[in-house]
Design a protein around this motif. Structure first.
Motif, PDB file in Angstrom:
ATOM      1  N   ALA A 146       0.853  -1.189   0.000  1.00  0.00           N
ATOM      2  CA  ALA A 146       0.000   0.000   0.000  1.00  0.00           C
ATOM      3  C   ALA A 146       0.886   1.236   0.000  1.00  0.00           C
ATOM      4  N   HIS A 147       0.259   2.384  -0.309  1.00  0.00           N
ATOM      5  CA  HIS A 147       1.001   3.638  -0.350  1.00  0.00           C
ATOM      6  C   HIS A 147       0.733   4.522   0.864  1.00  0.00           C
ATOM      7  N   THR A 148      -0.476   4.428   1.425  1.00  0.00           N
ATOM      8  CA  THR A 148      -0.847   5.271   2.558  1.00  0.00           C
ATOM      9  C   THR A 148      -1.657   4.468   3.568  1.00  0.00           C
ATOM     10  N   LEU A 149      -1.724   4.997   4.800  1.00  0.00           N
ATOM     11  CA  LEU A 149      -2.546   4.353   5.818  1.00  0.00           C
ATOM     12  C   LEU A 149      -4.024   4.445   5.470  1.00  0.00           C
ATOM     13  N   ASP A 150      -4.423   5.539   4.844  1.00  0.00           N
ATOM     14  CA  ASP A 150      -5.822   5.659   4.412  1.00  0.00           C
ATOM     15  C   ASP A 150      -6.178   4.511   3.475  1.00  0.00           C
ATOM     16  N   GLN A 151      -5.278   4.184   2.573  1.00  0.00           N
ATOM     17  CA  GLN A 151      -5.520   3.077   1.654  1.00  0.00           C
ATOM     18  C   GLN A 151      -5.609   1.753   2.397  1.00  0.00           C
ATOM     19  N   VAL A 152      -4.721   1.560   3.374  1.00  0.00           N
ATOM     20  CA  VAL A 152      -4.727   0.331   4.173  1.00  0.00           C
ATOM     21  C   VAL A 152      -6.070   0.137   4.865  1.00  0.00           C
ATOM     22  N   PHE A 153      -6.558   1.204   5.517  1.00  0.00           N
ATOM     23  CA  PHE A 153      -7.795   1.083   6.277  1.00  0.00           C
ATOM     24  C   PHE A 153      -9.015   0.988   5.361  1.00  0.00           C
ATOM     25  N   HIS A 154      -8.985   1.708   4.269  1.00  0.00           N
ATOM     26  CA  HIS A 154     -10.124   1.667   3.345  1.00  0.00           C
ATOM     27  C   HIS A 154     -10.242   0.298   2.675  1.00  0.00           C
ATOM     28  N   LYS A 155      -9.118  -0.291   2.308  1.00  0.00           N
ATOM     29  CA  LYS A 155      -9.152  -1.519   1.515  1.00  0.00           C
ATOM     30  C   LYS A 155      -9.138  -2.791   2.350  1.00  0.00           C
ATOM     31  N   TRP A 156      -8.503  -2.721   3.552  1.00  0.00           N
ATOM     32  CA  TRP A 156      -8.344  -3.960   4.315  1.00  0.00           C
ATOM     33  C   TRP A 156      -8.778  -3.868   5.789  1.00  0.00           C
ATOM     34  N   LEU A 157      -8.195  -2.945   6.546  1.00  0.00           N
ATOM     35  CA  LEU A 157      -8.272  -3.029   7.995  1.00  0.00           C
ATOM     36  C   LEU A 157      -9.340  -2.169   8.663  1.00  0.00           C
ATOM     37  N   GLY A 158     -10.046  -1.338   7.904  1.00  0.00           N
ATOM     38  CA  GLY A 158     -11.080  -0.498   8.487  1.00  0.00           C
ATOM     39  C   GLY A 158     -12.267  -1.300   8.985  1.00  0.00           C
ATOM     40  N   GLU A 159     -13.157  -0.627   9.720  1.00  0.00           N
ATOM     41  CA  GLU A 159     -14.299  -1.327  10.322  1.00  0.00           C
ATOM     42  C   GLU A 159     -15.241  -1.916   9.280  1.00  0.00           C
ATOM     43  N   ASP A 160     -15.202  -1.391   8.055  1.00  0.00           N
ATOM     44  CA  ASP A 160     -16.022  -1.942   6.983  1.00  0.00           C
ATOM     45  C   ASP A 160     -15.198  -2.777   6.002  1.00  0.00           C
ATOM     46  N   GLY A 161     -13.946  -3.035   6.326  1.00  0.00           N
ATOM     47  CA  GLY A 161     -13.067  -3.794   5.447  1.00  0.00           C
ATOM     48  C   GLY A 161     -13.198  -5.286   5.643  1.00  0.00           C
ATOM     49  N   PRO A 162     -12.534  -6.066   4.804  1.00  0.00           N
ATOM     50  CA  PRO A 162     -12.627  -7.524   4.895  1.00  0.00           C
ATOM     51  C   PRO A 162     -11.907  -8.106   6.099  1.00  0.00           C
ATOM     52  N   ILE A 163     -11.035  -7.324   6.726  1.00  0.00           N
ATOM     53  CA  ILE A 163     -10.297  -7.828   7.891  1.00  0.00           C
ATOM     54  C   ILE A 163     -10.612  -6.922   9.075  1.00  0.00           C
ATOM     55  N   ALA A 164     -11.867  -6.813   9.385  1.00  0.00           N
ATOM     56  CA  ALA A 164     -12.336  -5.969  10.488  1.00  0.00           C
ATOM     57  C   ALA A 164     -12.448  -6.823  11.742  1.00  0.00           C
ATOM     58  N   ILE A 165     -11.346  -6.945  12.462  1.00  0.00           N
ATOM     59  CA  ILE A 165     -11.326  -7.746  13.684  1.00  0.00           C
ATOM     60  C   ILE A 165     -11.441  -6.797  14.867  1.00  0.00           C
ATOM     61  N   PRO A 166     -12.549  -6.828  15.590  1.00  0.00           N
ATOM     62  CA  PRO A 166     -12.740  -5.872  16.691  1.00  0.00           C
ATOM     63  C   PRO A 166     -11.775  -6.139  17.830  1.00  0.00           C
ATOM     64  N   PRO A 167     -11.447  -5.110  18.599  1.00  0.00           N
ATOM     65  CA  PRO A 167     -10.604  -5.322  19.780  1.00  0.00           C
ATOM     66  C   PRO A 167     -11.358  -6.102  20.838  1.00  0.00           C
ATOM     67  N   HIS A 168     -10.631  -6.523  21.865  1.00  0.00           N
ATOM     68  CA  HIS A 168     -11.250  -7.225  22.982  1.00  0.00           C
ATOM     69  C   HIS A 168     -12.373  -6.377  23.575  1.00  0.00           C
ATOM     70  N   GLN A 169     -13.401  -7.031  24.050  1.00  0.00           N
ATOM     71  CA  GLN A 169     -14.610  -6.330  24.475  1.00  0.00           C
ATOM     72  C   GLN A 169     -14.481  -5.672  25.854  1.00  0.00           C
ATOM     73  N   VAL A 170     -13.561  -4.735  25.964  1.00  0.00           N
ATOM     74  CA  VAL A 170     -13.506  -3.870  27.140  1.00  0.00           C
ATOM     75  C   VAL A 170     -14.578  -2.806  26.953  1.00  0.00           C
ATOM     76  N   THR A 171     -15.383  -2.563  27.952  1.00  0.00           N
ATOM     77  CA  THR A 171     -16.475  -1.598  27.827  1.00  0.00           C
ATOM     78  C   THR A 171     -16.050  -0.227  28.351  1.00  0.00           C
ATOM     79  N   PRO A 172     -16.757   0.827  27.960  1.00  0.00           N
ATOM     80  CA  PRO A 172     -16.478   2.146  28.544  1.00  0.00           C
ATOM     81  C   PRO A 172     -16.593   2.135  30.071  1.00  0.00           C
ATOM     82  N   LYS A 173     -17.517   1.352  30.586  1.00  0.00           N
ATOM     83  CA  LYS A 173     -17.674   1.247  32.043  1.00  0.00           C
ATOM     84  C   LYS A 173     -16.399   0.710  32.684  1.00  0.00           C
ATOM     85  N   ASP A 174     -15.804  -0.326  32.058  1.00  0.00           N
ATOM     86  CA  ASP A 174     -14.549  -0.884  32.566  1.00  0.00           C
ATOM     87  C   ASP A 174     -13.469   0.189  32.632  1.00  0.00           C
TER      88      ASP A 174
END
Length: 269
Positions: A146-174
């Protein structure tokens, strides 16, 4: 330029500059103080007192904790806590282990998409204190995928990308409870960016102390709404640039508009 920038990232997480370099930049542009709020780590806070004295600038200890609520990624900013609090340190160490496990999962899924990165090289980034998607993205850029981080997140790692792995479920309350246990106060970071308005009253019931009303990604109407909400809920208002590599001081707030605990911190330096 004046005021205090309360949302800044250093090399201890995913920022470009060390705390000392940031402090010197802040002093040069006329800021009256800064807060270091690295992602899920206190590693950048070790020499704050010495740097503050050398540069002649108040530096507030802080952190930005990654949490999840109802599928949304929500960040909690903590300030003025004891960075040596054993309970907090153990809790953060567990978060770091979860980040490493998540990174390994992302790397495995990237291989399924034909992207091969050296795992050992990527995982050394955990020494920065906050291994995350940005570090993986930087490795992808270095390897020519990739050329930029924007490209990385848009194409692969963003929340709507194919590799959207959420972080561990720590809550705001925690996060709120942990910051309070360590003697600090906390605010919701960039709520307009997180899309968490419908839960702000719930977070207040959990003990939320403040809200980041002023952020570069907040529109004028959003800023006004969060300031009004803070007044109605008796929360303090924060402002920060969310600085990583440029734009230091884009959003600031005057010290006199912050709670007494912040002014006491400065006066006792």
């Amino acid at each position: 330029m004046s005021g205090i920038d309360m949302h800044i990232h250093s090399t201890a997480s995913d920022g470009k500059y060390t705390v000392r370099e940031i402090a010197l930049q802040a002093k040069a542009i006329g800021l009256e103080g800064i807060a270091i709020t690295d992602h899920d780590t206190v590693q950048g806070l070790e020499d704050l007192a010495a740097i503050s004295q050398d540069v002649g600038l108040p530096i507030f200890p802080g952190i930005e904790i990654s949490t999840v609520w109802e599928g949304k990624s929500i960040h909690v900013l903590g300030y003025l806590f004891d960075s040596h609090h054993q309970g907090l340190l153990a809790w953060l160490e567990k978060r770091q282990m979860e980040r490493v496990a998540r990174a390994k999962n992302i790397l495995a899924q990237l291989r399924d998409h034909g992207i091969f990165l050296d795992e050992a090289t990527v995982l050394t980034q955990q020494n920065l204190g906050s291994l995350g998607r940005v570090h993986i993205g930087q490795a992808m850029i270095a390897a020519g995928y990739a050329h930029t981080l924007d490209q990385v997140f848009h194409k692969w790692l963003g929340e709507d990308g194919p590799i959207a792995i959420p972080p561990h479920q720590v809550t705001p309350k925690d996060a709120i409870e942990m910051i309070h246990q360590a003697g600090g106060v906390c605010a919701i970071a960039h709520p307009g960016l997180s899309g968490c308005d419908q839960w702000l009253e719930l977070f207040c019931r959990w003990g939320l102390d403040g809200v980041e009303a002023y952020h570069p990604e907040h529109k004028k109407k959003q800023r006004k709404r969060y300031v009004q909400f803070a007044g109605a809920q008796q929360l303090f208002v924060t402002a920060g640039s969310d600085f990583h590599r440029d734009g230091l001081g884009r959003c600031t707030i005057a010290l006199e508009l912050l709670p007494e605990v912040f002014r006491s911190f400065v006066n006792h330096k």
